[in-house]
Motif scaffolding. Structure first.
Motif, PDB file in Angstrom:
ATOM      1  N   VAL A   1      -2.449 -50.561   3.490  1.00 43.51           N
ATOM      2  CA  VAL A   1      -1.638 -51.521   4.234  1.00 43.51           C
ATOM      3  C   VAL A   1      -0.367 -50.842   4.755  1.00 43.51           C
ATOM      4  CG1 VAL A   1      -0.361 -53.702   4.090  1.00 43.51           C
ATOM      5  CG2 VAL A   1      -2.507 -53.423   2.827  1.00 43.51           C
ATOM      6  N   GLU A   2       0.221 -49.983   3.923  1.00 42.76           N
ATOM      7  CA  GLU A   2       1.529 -49.401   4.238  1.00 42.76           C
ATOM      8  C   GLU A   2       1.446 -48.122   5.063  1.00 42.76           C
ATOM      9  OE1 GLU A   2       0.330 -48.338  -0.026  1.00 42.76           O
ATOM     10  OE2 GLU A   2       0.286 -50.083   1.296  1.00 42.76           O
TER      11      GLU A   2
ATOM     12  N   ALA B   1       8.218 -53.983   5.433  1.00 41.73           N
ATOM     13  CA  ALA B   1       8.276 -55.223   4.654  1.00 41.73           C
ATOM     14  C   ALA B   1       7.074 -56.077   5.022  1.00 41.73           C
ATOM     15  CB  ALA B   1       9.571 -55.978   4.933  1.00 41.73           C
ATOM     16  N   ARG B   2       6.423 -56.633   3.995  1.00 48.70           N
ATOM     17  CA  ARG B   2       5.275 -57.515   4.228  1.00 48.70           C
ATOM     18  C   ARG B   2       5.760 -58.961   4.260  1.00 48.70           C
ATOM     19  NH1 ARG B   2       0.278 -55.233   0.501  1.00 48.70           N
ATOM     20  NH2 ARG B   2       0.799 -52.996   0.631  1.00 48.70           N
ATOM     21  N   LEU B   3       5.506 -59.617   5.367  1.00 48.01           N
ATOM     22  CA  LEU B   3       5.890 -61.010   5.539  1.00 48.01           C
ATOM     23  C   LEU B   3       4.736 -61.895   5.075  1.00 48.01           C
ATOM     24  CD1 LEU B   3       8.113 -62.919   6.698  1.00 48.01           C
ATOM     25  CD2 LEU B   3       6.829 -62.879   8.846  1.00 48.01           C
TER      26      LEU B   3
ATOM     27  N   ALA C   1       0.979 -57.630  13.305  1.00 47.00           N
ATOM     28  CA  ALA C   1       0.783 -59.033  12.942  1.00 47.00           C
ATOM     29  C   ALA C   1      -0.689 -59.413  13.007  1.00 47.00           C
ATOM     30  CB  ALA C   1       1.604 -59.944  13.854  1.00 47.00           C
ATOM     31  N   GLY C   2      -1.050 -60.355  12.152  1.00 48.97           N
ATOM     32  CA  GLY C   2      -2.387 -60.931  12.182  1.00 48.97           C
ATOM     33  C   GLY C   2      -2.378 -62.361  12.682  1.00 48.97           C
TER      34      GLY C   2
ATOM     35  N   PRO D   1      -2.247 -64.298   2.065  1.00 49.61           N
ATOM     36  CA  PRO D   1      -1.210 -64.990   2.841  1.00 49.61           C
ATOM     37  C   PRO D   1      -0.318 -64.072   3.674  1.00 49.61           C
ATOM     38  CG  PRO D   1      -0.525 -64.820   0.558  1.00 49.61           C
ATOM     39  CD  PRO D   1      -1.923 -64.264   0.621  1.00 49.61           C
ATOM     40  N   MET D   2      -0.663 -62.780   3.818  1.00 49.69           N
ATOM     41  CA  MET D   2       0.191 -61.905   4.614  1.00 49.69           C
ATOM     42  C   MET D   2       0.061 -62.233   6.098  1.00 49.69           C
ATOM     43  SD  MET D   2       0.632 -57.758   4.621  1.00 49.69           S
ATOM     44  CE  MET D   2      -0.825 -57.387   5.586  1.00 49.69           C
ATOM     45  N   LEU D   3       1.197 -62.502   6.720  1.00 46.33           N
ATOM     46  CA  LEU D   3       1.228 -62.819   8.145  1.00 46.33           C
ATOM     47  C   LEU D   3       1.389 -61.570   8.994  1.00 46.33           C
ATOM     48  CD1 LEU D   3       3.699 -65.863   8.065  1.00 46.33           C
ATOM     49  CD2 LEU D   3       1.203 -65.892   7.916  1.00 46.33           C
ATOM     50  N   ALA D   4       2.253 -60.657   8.540  1.00 40.73           N
ATOM     51  CA  ALA D   4       2.583 -59.502   9.364  1.00 40.73           C
ATOM     52  C   ALA D   4       3.295 -58.463   8.518  1.00 40.73           C
ATOM     53  CB  ALA D   4       3.476 -59.921  10.541  1.00 40.73           C
ATOM     54  N   LYS D   5       3.447 -57.274   9.092  1.00 37.39           N
ATOM     55  CA  LYS D   5       4.260 -56.217   8.521  1.00 37.39           C
ATOM     56  C   LYS D   5       5.312 -55.848   9.564  1.00 37.39           C
ATOM     57  CE  LYS D   5       0.908 -53.431   8.312  1.00 37.39           C
ATOM     58  NZ  LYS D   5      -0.239 -52.503   8.109  1.00 37.39           N
ATOM     59  N   VAL D   6       6.535 -55.702   9.106  1.00 37.50           N
ATOM     60  CA  VAL D   6       7.621 -55.274   9.989  1.00 37.50           C
ATOM     61  C   VAL D   6       8.069 -53.897   9.520  1.00 37.50           C
ATOM     62  CG1 VAL D   6       9.865 -55.845  10.981  1.00 37.50           C
ATOM     63  CG2 VAL D   6       8.300 -57.683  10.285  1.00 37.50           C
ATOM     64  N   ILE D   7       8.116 -52.951  10.449  1.00 40.40           N
ATOM     65  CA  ILE D   7       8.419 -51.564  10.109  1.00 40.40           C
ATOM     66  C   ILE D   7       9.634 -51.107  10.908  1.00 40.40           C
ATOM     67  CG2 ILE D   7       7.522 -49.203  10.027  1.00 40.40           C
ATOM     68  CD1 ILE D   7       5.031 -51.974  10.559  1.00 40.40           C
TER      69      ILE D   7
END
Length: 676
Positions: free
Chosen positions: A290-291, A331-333, A364-365, A378-384
Motif C-alpha cells: 500500500v505504501e 497518510a491513509r485516509l 484515491a479509490g 474502509p480506506m478511501l485514499a492515500k495522501v502523499i
C-alpha cells in the motif's frame, strides 16, 4: 529468454490500487480491464477501466477471492496479463499458477517464491538458513509467564487479520481461537503462530525490486510504525533515525531474502527493530505494498511500470538503483471513527478534494458521489507529500489534509493531522505503541479549534439561503454583502422568522454530538449578524461562503449542505454539523440494556452457549460483527441475564439494529448497621 509484450492488463483488485495501476497502464498504452462485484458496479475503478467484467455477488469470498472467476474474466475480456494488486489473491500461489496455466502473464513473483513466503512459519525457517535475524518462535501449548507478552499472527496473510497481543496466559486459549477464526475467514487458512511481542518496537521495511537477470535492488527503508489494529496508518521513507550501519544491515538482509527464494518483481521485506536497535525479520510480502508511493517519490520511480517491465522479461534499467532524494510521508485516509474504537463508517462520500500543490499526490479509490459500503476495507485514499527534508514533507502533508474537502461519513482525517503534528512524531520517536499511548489525547477536543465559530458560519449561510417556493425550484443563490439589500423573510415550517428579531439555529457537531445554539439577527439593511457576539463582524454571507472578521482577523468559511448535514471548511480545519429542529422532538428510547449494532455488518458468531436466560458478566464478549474486513466485539454492558438474543450468525444487520438485551442484576440491598 522469453519476452512477453503486454497489451491488455486485468487488475484482480478494486479501489485505489486498481486505479493506481490503471494510471501507469494508460501512460504505457496498455488496455485496462477491471473486475467488479455487484457492490462495486458503479465504483471508481470500474469507471476508469477501458473494460470491466462482473463477478456476481458482493462478499469477497464470492467475488474478488474467486480465482477461477477472475481468470475467466481475463479470458473473456481478451487480457494477456493479470496484476493482483495487494490483498485478496495477491499472495496466493495457486492463483498465480492458474493465471500462468491459462496462458496469461503473471505480474508478480514466481509461484515458488510465493509458496516459500506464503506461510510466515516456513518463511522464518528459510530466512534463518539465509542468515537473516529472527525472533525465536514460541509454542503456545507450553508458553509460560516468562514468554509474555506474546504476539499471535496468521501464518497465511497479513494486514492485521488474525493478529492478537496476549499479556495474560488465561486469555491465550480464547485469543488463539479468535485469531484462527479471523485468519480462516480472511485467508482460508486458520494456521496461527506465536512469537515474543517486542514492546515499543519499530516497523521498518525494505522495498526490493528484482529481475530475471540476477539484479536485485534494495530501494531504501520505510517506517510504518504508526498503526491501528496492526494496520498501518502513516508511513514514510526513508525510515528516520537509523544509523548507517543498521540501514546497511537491513538492505543486505532484504537482498539475501529475495535471492534465497529466486525472487522477481516488487516485494517488501519487513523487520521489527527493537528499542535497542536490533532488527528481526517479520515477513516478506510478495506483492506491491500500500505504501509504495513514498518509495516512488524518494527514488523518482514508477514501481508498477517496473513490475510490468520485469513481467515482460526485461532487465531492470541499471545494475544499481538511482540515488534517493528528499523525504516522503503517506497518510491513509479511512472512513472510520478513531474516537469510537476505530468503527468503520458507511454512506455517501459527498466530496474528496485535495489542494493542488507541488509535492502532493492523491491515490484515491473513491470520489465525490461514491458510496462507501460494508464489504471492503474502509480506506478511501492515500495522501502523499514529498519535500527536500522530513520536517517540510510532514508540514506539507498535515496542511494538505487540514485543507482537504472531505465530506460525508466520519473519517480519520483530524487524527492524521494531529498525529503528524505530535511532538513525538516530529522528533521521530516512533514505535508501534504510538496510538496506544496517545489516542485519547489525539481524539480529545482540540483547544486550538473553534467549532462554535464554524457553526455560526453555517447558521449565517443558512439564513441567506433562499427557500424553495412551493411547487417550484429553488432560486439561484446570490451572495449578500453588508451593502446589499436584505433577504426576504424566510419561512421554516409554520413559523415565520421576523427579520429584525433574534433568530435561533441549533446544530449538533459530528461526530462528538456537541450541541451549538447560534443566535443571529437579520437587519432590514442587509447581511445577517450574530446576536450578542462582541468581536465578530460579518463581512460577507452567501449560501456557500461566509467571511467573518474575528478580533480584527479576516477568516473565510466554505459551507456545503448535503446528505442531511452541513459541512464547514474553515481556516483551522473542517467541521460537520447536523441541523436540529427548532423545538426538540421527544427522544426515542430503547429498552435498558439493549445492545445495538454500532455499524452495518455481518454477524460472524455469538458466544458459545449464549441464549436467552444465560448469565453474562460485564465486559464479556457476546457477539462478533464483521464489517470492512475487521471483526468487532459486542460486549455485555453489565453483569446480569440475557433476556433476548436477536443476532443470528451469517445475518447482515444495519446500524442500530437490536442484537440482544441484557437485564442488569439488581444492586444488593444495603443492610443497616446494628446499633449497640
Amino acid at each position: 529468454m522469453r519476452r512477453d509484450v503486454i497489451h491488455s492488463l486485468l487488475v484482480a483488485n478494486r479501489g485505489e490500487i486498481a486505479c493506481r495501476i490503471f494510471r501507469t497502464c494508460r501512460d504505457l498504452g496498455i488496455t485496462t480491464v477491471a473486475v467488479y462485484s455487484d457492490a462495486d458496479a458503479h465504483a471508481l475503478h470500474v469507471r476508469e477501466a477501458d473494460l470491466a467484467v462482473r463477478l456476481p455477488g458482493a462478499a469477497p469470498a464470492d467475488t474478488y477471492l474467486r480465482g477461477d472467476l477472475v481468470v475467466a474474466a481475463a479470458r473473456a475480456a481478451g487480457a494477456d496479463a493479470v496484476h493482483p494488486g495487494y490483498g485478496f489473491l495477491s499472495e496466493n500461489a495457486a492463483f498465480a499458477a492458474a493465471v500462468q496455466d491459462a496462458g496469461l502473464v503473471w505480474v508478480g513473483p514466481p509461484v515458488k517464491a510465493i509458496e516459500l513466503m506464503a506461510s510466515k512459519t516456513r518463511a522464518k525457517e528459510l530466512m534463518a538458513g539465509a542468515g537473516v535475524p529472527l525472533l525465536a518462535p514460541v509454542d503456545p501449548a507450553v508458553a509460560g509467564e516468562s514468554d509474555l507478552p506474546l504476539l499471535l499472527k496468521a501464518a497465511a496473510g497479513g494486514g492485521g487479520r488474525g493478529m492478537r497481543i496476549v499479556r495474560d496466559l488465561g486469555s491465550l486459549p480464547g485469543e488463539l481461537l479468535a485469531a484462527a477464526a479471523e485468519a480462516a475467514s480472511a485467508f482460508g487458512d486458520g494456521e496461527v503462530f506465536a512469537e515474543p511481542y517486542v514492546e515499543r518496537g519499530r516497523h521498518v521495511e525494505v522495498q526490493v525490486m528484482a529481475d530475471a537477470h540476477d539484479t536485485v535492488w534494495a530501494l531504501g527503508t520505510r517506517d510504518c510504525s504508526l498503526q491501528r489494529r496492526h494496520q498501518k496508518v502513516i508511513e514514510e521513507a526513508p525510515a528516520p533515525g537509523l544509523d548507517d550501519g543498521l540501514r546497511e544491515r537491513l538492505h543486505e538482509a532484504a537482498v539475501a531474502a529475495a535471492r534465497a527464494v529466486g525472487y522477481r518483481g516488487a516485494g517488501t521485506v519487513e523487520f521489527l527493530v527493537s528499542a535497542e536497535g536490533r532488527p528481526y525479520f517479520l515477513e516478506m510480502n510478495t506483492r506491491l505494498q500500500v505504501e509504495h508511493p513514498v518509495t516512488e517519490a524518494v527514488f523518482g520511480l514508477d514501481l508498477v511500470a517496473l513490475q510490468l517491465r520485469v513481467a515482460e522479461g526485461e532487465p531492470l534499467p541499471a545494475p544499481v538503483p538511482p540515488q534517493p532524494s528528499g523525504h516522503a510521508v503517506e497518510a491513509r485516509l479511512y472512513a472510520e471513527d478513531p474516537a469510537r474504537d476505530w468503527q468503520p463508517q458507511t454512506g455517501t462520500l459527498l466530496a474528496l478534494e485535495l489542494p493542488d500543490a507541488p509535492g502532493l499526490r492523491l491515490d484515491a479509490g473513491y470520489t465525490g458521489g461514491d458510496t462507501i459500503g460494508v464489504h471492503y476495507d474502509p480506506m478511501l485514499a492515500k495522501v502523499i507529500a514529498h519535500a527536500p527534508t522530513r520536517p517540510e514533507a510532514v508540514r506539507l502533508l498535515a496542511r494538505a489534509l487540514e485543507r482537504a474537502r472531505v465530506h460525508g461519513p466520519v473519517t480519520n482525517r483530524d487524527l492524521l493531522v494531529r498525529s503528524l503534528r505530535h511532538p513525538d512524531f516530529a522528533a521521530a520517536r516512533l514505535d508501534t505503541g504510538f496510538y496506544d499511548r496517545h489516542l485519547a489525547d489525539l481524539t480529545a477536543p482540540d483547544p486550538g479549534r473553534d467549532p462554535a465559530r464554524a457553526a455560526l458560519a453555517a447558521a449565517l449561510a443558512e439564513a441567506v439561503r433562499p427557500a424553495a417556493p412551493a411547487g417550484g425550484r429553488t432560486p439561484a443563490a446570490a451572495g449578500h454583502r453588508a451593502d446589499a439589500g436584505g433577504p426576504p423573510p424566510t419561512r421554516f415550517g409554520a413559523w415565520r422568522n421576523v427579520p429584525s428579531g433574534p433568530q435561533l439555529k441549533r446544530y449538533r457537531g459530528e461526530p462528538d454530538g456537541t450541541a451549538y445554539e447560534i443566535a443571529y439577527r437579520t437587519p432590514r439593511t442587509g447581511t445577517p449578524e450574530p446576536h450578542e457576539a462582541p468581536g465578530i463582524r460579518v463581512l460577507a454571507a452567501a449560501p456557500d461562503r461566509v467571511t467573518l472578521e474575528v478580533d480584527g482577523v479576516t477568516r473565510h468559511f466554505t459551507v456545503t449542505v448535503g446528505g442531511g448535514r452541513v459541512h464547514v471548511d474553515a481556516p483551522d480545519g473542517s467541521y460537520t454539523f447536523t441541523a436540529l429542529p427548532r423545538f426538540t422532538d421527544p427522544a426515542t428510547h430503547t429498552e435498558p440494556g439493549s445492545l445495538l449494532a454500532p455499524m452495518p455488518g455481518t454477524v460472524v458468531r455469538v458466544a458459545e452457549g449464549l441464549a436467552a436466560g444465560a448469565a453474562v458478566e460485564a465486559g464479556q464478549p457476546l457477539i462478533w460483527l464483521e464489517a470492512m474486513k475487521m471483526e468487532h466485539r459486542i460486549l455485555a454492558p453489565a453483569s446480569g441475564t440475557l433476556t433476548a438474543l436477536h443476532a443470528v450468525p451469517g445475518h447482515q444487520v444495519e446500524v442500530g439494529a437490536l442484537l440482544a438485551v441484557v437485564q442488569e442484576d439488581p444492586a444488593p440491598a444495603s443492610v443497616p448497621e446494628e446499633t449497640a
